[in-house]
Write a protein that holds these residues in place. Structure first.
Motif, PDB file in Angstrom:
ATOM      1  N   PRO A   3      95.288   3.773 -41.814  1.00 49.16           N
ATOM      2  CA  PRO A   3      93.967   3.204 -41.528  1.00 49.16           C
ATOM      3  C   PRO A   3      93.575   3.052 -40.057  1.00 49.16           C
ATOM      4  N   PRO A   4      94.485   2.766 -39.132  1.00 52.03           N
ATOM      5  CA  PRO A   4      94.017   2.674 -37.735  1.00 52.03           C
ATOM      6  C   PRO A   4      93.453   3.981 -37.187  1.00 52.03           C
ATOM      7  N   PHE A   5      93.804   5.112 -37.794  1.00 54.79           N
ATOM      8  CA  PHE A   5      93.156   6.408 -37.552  1.00 54.79           C
ATOM      9  C   PHE A   5      93.129   6.801 -36.081  1.00 54.79           C
ATOM     10  N   GLY A   6      94.228   6.598 -35.371  1.00 56.20           N
ATOM     11  CA  GLY A   6      94.320   7.007 -33.983  1.00 56.20           C
ATOM     12  C   GLY A   6      93.852   5.975 -32.973  1.00 56.20           C
ATOM     13  N   TRP A   7      93.321   4.864 -33.448  1.00 59.91           N
ATOM     14  CA  TRP A   7      92.818   3.847 -32.533  1.00 59.91           C
ATOM     15  C   TRP A   7      93.912   3.197 -31.685  1.00 59.91           C
ATOM     16  N   PRO A   8      95.121   2.982 -32.183  1.00 62.77           N
ATOM     17  CA  PRO A   8      96.129   2.346 -31.323  1.00 62.77           C
ATOM     18  C   PRO A   8      96.371   3.115 -30.018  1.00 62.77           C
ATOM     19  N   THR A   9      96.490   4.418 -30.109  1.00 57.77           N
ATOM     20  CA  THR A   9      96.705   5.232 -28.910  1.00 57.77           C
ATOM     21  C   THR A   9      95.464   5.226 -28.026  1.00 57.77           C
ATOM     22  N   THR A  10      94.307   5.320 -28.646  1.00 58.61           N
ATOM     23  CA  THR A  10      93.051   5.319 -27.899  1.00 58.61           C
ATOM     24  C   THR A  10      92.835   3.990 -27.196  1.00 58.61           C
ATOM     25  N   LEU A  11      93.153   2.891 -27.868  1.00 58.14           N
ATOM     26  CA  LEU A  11      92.959   1.580 -27.254  1.00 58.14           C
ATOM     27  C   LEU A  11      93.835   1.382 -26.022  1.00 58.14           C
ATOM     28  N   VAL A  12      95.039   1.908 -26.049  1.00 58.23           N
ATOM     29  CA  VAL A  12      95.903   1.785 -24.875  1.00 58.23           C
ATOM     30  C   VAL A  12      95.230   2.436 -23.670  1.00 58.23           C
ATOM     31  N   ARG A  13      94.644   3.603 -23.878  1.00 53.41           N
ATOM     32  CA  ARG A  13      93.960   4.307 -22.790  1.00 53.41           C
ATOM     33  C   ARG A  13      92.681   3.578 -22.386  1.00 53.41           C
ATOM     34  N   LEU A  14      91.893   3.129 -23.375  1.00 54.62           N
ATOM     35  CA  LEU A  14      90.624   2.465 -23.072  1.00 54.62           C
ATOM     36  C   LEU A  14      90.827   1.122 -22.371  1.00 54.62           C
ATOM     37  N   ILE A  15      91.868   0.404 -22.748  1.00 55.02           N
ATOM     38  CA  ILE A  15      92.138  -0.884 -22.095  1.00 55.02           C
ATOM     39  C   ILE A  15      92.373  -0.669 -20.606  1.00 55.02           C
ATOM     40  N   SER A  24      98.435  -2.828 -41.279  1.00 57.08           N
ATOM     41  CA  SER A  24      97.612  -1.975 -40.414  1.00 57.08           C
ATOM     42  C   SER A  24      97.084  -2.741 -39.218  1.00 57.08           C
ATOM     43  N   PHE A  25      96.587  -3.948 -39.460  1.00 58.32           N
ATOM     44  CA  PHE A  25      96.056  -4.739 -38.357  1.00 58.32           C
ATOM     45  C   PHE A  25      97.166  -5.203 -37.414  1.00 58.32           C
ATOM     46  N   ILE A  26      98.322  -5.518 -37.952  1.00 58.26           N
ATOM     47  CA  ILE A  26      99.450  -5.884 -37.093  1.00 58.26           C
ATOM     48  C   ILE A  26      99.847  -4.691 -36.225  1.00 58.26           C
ATOM     49  N   TYR A  27      99.898  -3.497 -36.826  1.00 65.90           N
ATOM     50  CA  TYR A  27     100.230  -2.279 -36.083  1.00 65.90           C
ATOM     51  C   TYR A  27      99.194  -2.018 -34.989  1.00 65.90           C
ATOM     52  N   LEU A  28      97.924  -2.172 -35.329  1.00 67.81           N
ATOM     53  CA  LEU A  28      96.847  -1.939 -34.366  1.00 67.81           C
ATOM     54  C   LEU A  28      96.937  -2.916 -33.197  1.00 67.81           C
ATOM     55  N   ARG A  29      97.133  -4.193 -33.480  1.00 68.29           N
ATOM     56  CA  ARG A  29      97.204  -5.201 -32.410  1.00 68.29           C
ATOM     57  C   ARG A  29      98.467  -5.045 -31.567  1.00 68.29           C
ATOM     58  N   ARG A  30      99.570  -4.743 -32.225  1.00 67.46           N
ATOM     59  CA  ARG A  30     100.822  -4.579 -31.478  1.00 67.46           C
ATOM     60  C   ARG A  30     100.715  -3.417 -30.492  1.00 67.46           C
ATOM     61  N   ARG A  31     100.153  -2.315 -30.953  1.00 68.64           N
ATOM     62  CA  ARG A  31     100.025  -1.162 -30.071  1.00 68.64           C
ATOM     63  C   ARG A  31      98.984  -1.403 -28.965  1.00 68.64           C
ATOM     64  N   SER A  32      97.917  -2.129 -29.274  1.00 77.45           N
ATOM     65  CA  SER A  32      96.909  -2.378 -28.253  1.00 77.45           C
ATOM     66  C   SER A  32      97.402  -3.326 -27.183  1.00 77.45           C
ATOM     67  N   LEU A  33      98.366  -4.169 -27.507  1.00 77.20           N
ATOM     68  CA  LEU A  33      98.942  -5.067 -26.506  1.00 77.20           C
ATOM     69  C   LEU A  33      99.843  -4.328 -25.514  1.00 77.20           C
ATOM     70  N   GLN A  34     100.165  -3.085 -25.814  1.00 72.50           N
ATOM     71  CA  GLN A  34     100.952  -2.302 -24.874  1.00 72.50           C
ATOM     72  C   GLN A  34     100.105  -1.874 -23.673  1.00 72.50           C
ATOM     73  N   GLY A  35      98.781  -1.880 -23.854  1.00 71.29           N
ATOM     74  CA  GLY A  35      97.891  -1.468 -22.768  1.00 71.29           C
ATOM     75  C   GLY A  35      97.702  -2.577 -21.839  1.00 71.29           C
ATOM     76  N   ARG A  45      89.520  -2.040 -17.999  1.00 69.48           N
ATOM     77  CA  ARG A  45      89.962  -3.120 -17.111  1.00 69.48           C
ATOM     78  C   ARG A  45      89.815  -2.715 -15.652  1.00 69.48           C
ATOM     79  N   GLU A  46      90.113  -1.461 -15.371  1.00 69.54           N
ATOM     80  CA  GLU A  46      89.994  -0.976 -13.994  1.00 69.54           C
ATOM     81  C   GLU A  46      88.545  -0.991 -13.531  1.00 69.54           C
ATOM     82  N   SER A  47      87.624  -0.596 -14.405  1.00 70.38           N
ATOM     83  CA  SER A  47      86.205  -0.554 -14.036  1.00 70.38           C
ATOM     84  C   SER A  47      85.473  -1.862 -14.369  1.00 70.38           C
ATOM     85  N   ALA A  48      86.185  -2.867 -14.879  1.00 67.07           N
ATOM     86  CA  ALA A  48      85.638  -4.196 -15.211  1.00 67.07           C
ATOM     87  C   ALA A  48      84.480  -4.114 -16.209  1.00 67.07           C
ATOM     88  N   GLU A  49      84.598  -3.229 -17.171  1.00 65.06           N
ATOM     89  CA  GLU A  49      83.591  -3.093 -18.230  1.00 65.06           C
ATOM     90  C   GLU A  49      84.125  -3.764 -19.496  1.00 65.06           C
TER      91      GLU A  49
END
Length: 135
Positions: free
Chosen positions: A52-64, A124-135, A68-72
């Motif tokens: 279900p996260p459908f690639g978002w965990p990897t994408t979120l790491v990059r987007l974070i 799925s949500f735990i996986y998504l949040r855990r991976r997004s915290l890596q960013g 954050r760098e551009s303060a958006e």
């Protein structure tokens, strides 16, 4: 650095030992048949958590990092909201699919699939949040 690594290793080993004790206790309490249903549910949940996260965990790491760098921060919030929406909608579809599958298999196996289907969105949500915290 070595001290931190040893600390992390200690907690990982302690966690694995605790997980072993919990599974041993559960298997003794439930019996062979019920523990089989429990194992099927955990396996279905673990496998279904990746879809279900459908690639978002990897994408979120990059987007974070980018946002954050551009303060958006509003765009970062939007990315988290969209990732949650995607995960929720695909989890609902996955639950429906697993419920349909469980209707056509043996009763005990079907019960394990149903329990796994109920655990899948949470995983799925735990996986998504855990991976997004890596960013």
């Amino acid at each position: 650095m070595i001290k931190r690594s040893a600390y992390v290793l200690m907690w990982r080993v302690l966690g694995m030992a605790l997980l072993f004790l919990v599974h041993t206790s559960i298997s003794n309490a439930l019996g062979a048949k019920e523990y089989g249903v429990f194992s099927i549910a955990l396996t279905i949940s673990a496998i279904a958590a990746i879809i279900p996260p459908f690639g978002w965990p990897t994408t979120l790491v990059r987007l974070i990092a980018d946002y954050r760098e551009s303060a958006e921060f509003s765009l970062l919030k939007g990315a988290f909201i969209r990732a949650g929406q995607t995960t929720l909608s695909l989890s609902a579809l996955l639950i429906l699919l697993l419920v349909l599958i469980s209707m056509f298999v043996k009763q005990d196996f079907g019960r394990g699939i149903m329990l796994g289907a109920l655990l899948a969105p949470v995983s799925s949500f735990i996986y998504l949040r855990r991976r997004s915290l890596q960013g």
